[in-house]
Scaffold this active site. Sequence first.
Site, PDB file in Angstrom:
ATOM      1  CE  LYS A  54      -3.771  -2.455   2.183  1.00 19.83           C
ATOM      2  NZ  LYS A  54      -4.362  -2.955   3.425  1.00 19.83           N
ATOM      3  CD  GLN A  98      -3.257  -4.658   6.504  1.00 19.15           C
ATOM      4  OE1 GLN A  98      -3.194  -3.657   5.815  1.00 19.15           O
ATOM      5  NE2 GLN A  98      -3.838  -5.771   6.083  1.00 19.15           N
ATOM      6  CG  ASP A 123     -10.222  -0.673   4.978  1.00 21.09           C
ATOM      7  OD1 ASP A 123      -9.867  -0.956   3.815  1.00 21.09           O
ATOM      8  OD2 ASP A 123      -9.594  -1.018   5.990  1.00 21.09           O
TER       9      ASP A 123
END
Length: 289
Positions: A54, A98, A123
């Site tokens: 990422k 995460q 997200d």
Amino acid sequence: MTAKLLEGKVFAGQIKETVRQELTALKSEYGITPGLAVIIVGENPASRVYVANKHRSCEEIGIYSKVITLAEHTGKDELLAEIMRLNLDERIHGILVQLPLPDHMKNAEKEIMNSISPAKDVDGFHPVNVGKLAIGEESLVPCTPYGCIKMLELAGIEMNGKRAVVIGRSNIVGKPMFHLLLARNATVTVCHSRTHNLAEITSQADILVAAVGKPGFVTKDMVKSGAVVIDVGINRIAEKKLVGDVDFQAVKEVAGAITPVPGGVGLLTIAMLLHNTVKAAQMICKSSS
Ligand code: NAD
């Protein structure tokens, strides 16, 4: 029939090109560079690889990337305080924690995820964004199902009036996929582990999305001739071998179009994270101008 291959790199490339243009527009209009903060707690090797990917993708495209690495033993309050700092940080437009979190924080996962400002929830997991997606309001949408929809759109695959079947009802893939297809006027059925006569339902699908997590689960007899088959599954079956949820070799003989694994939907997930970070920055800029 041999299906058309829907390759993730082609569509990811197109999405990234649009992100580049939007980054330029944000710079000239508001003088900002969008920023993404990723928090990782602990040493999970797979998570470290995902976070590094990422970070690299952000740097390549010109998004400011901040990786915050916290020790395995970090307490919940310390993590919540870090999220609060990022919620207020003007350089940061997207925040991602995460998963999975270390075992001692598992019970607090919901509280932790919900502490991310909905405006920075790239997200798309925050209840505010989940609700907005369900009622058709502009929101930040979970990256993987959003990537599937973008792929269908960019490939020119008609969804309006089509019969779509989603196998899997998770909060991160199956349910948002249902809302996204419905919003594009597909007639959508969601199947899951308690569904009876699964093959009878899936074989009516013009668009079939598999998000089950079982290698080779979707077999040829479950697929209608000419259907578009989107394989979200990522299953490791040997040290270096990844396969999807679809029996690719057999199903490609009946499908009209199909995504491979690896090289399919997975590549779109990061592209959509970049897209969501830029979108979050656009929405924040618009609401404060
Ligand atoms: P999950 O385990 O949360 O959900 C799996 C779903 O499959 C459940 O809703 C369950 O009801 C359904 N299911 C299980 N057995 C079934 C059966 N026999 N018949 C019908 N339905 C059944 O998984 P998830 O998080 O939604 O992920 C699904 C797959 O997608 C996994 O392989 C995961 O690794 C992959 N994934 C890929 C990406 C990506 O970037 N491409 C992102 C997220 C998930």
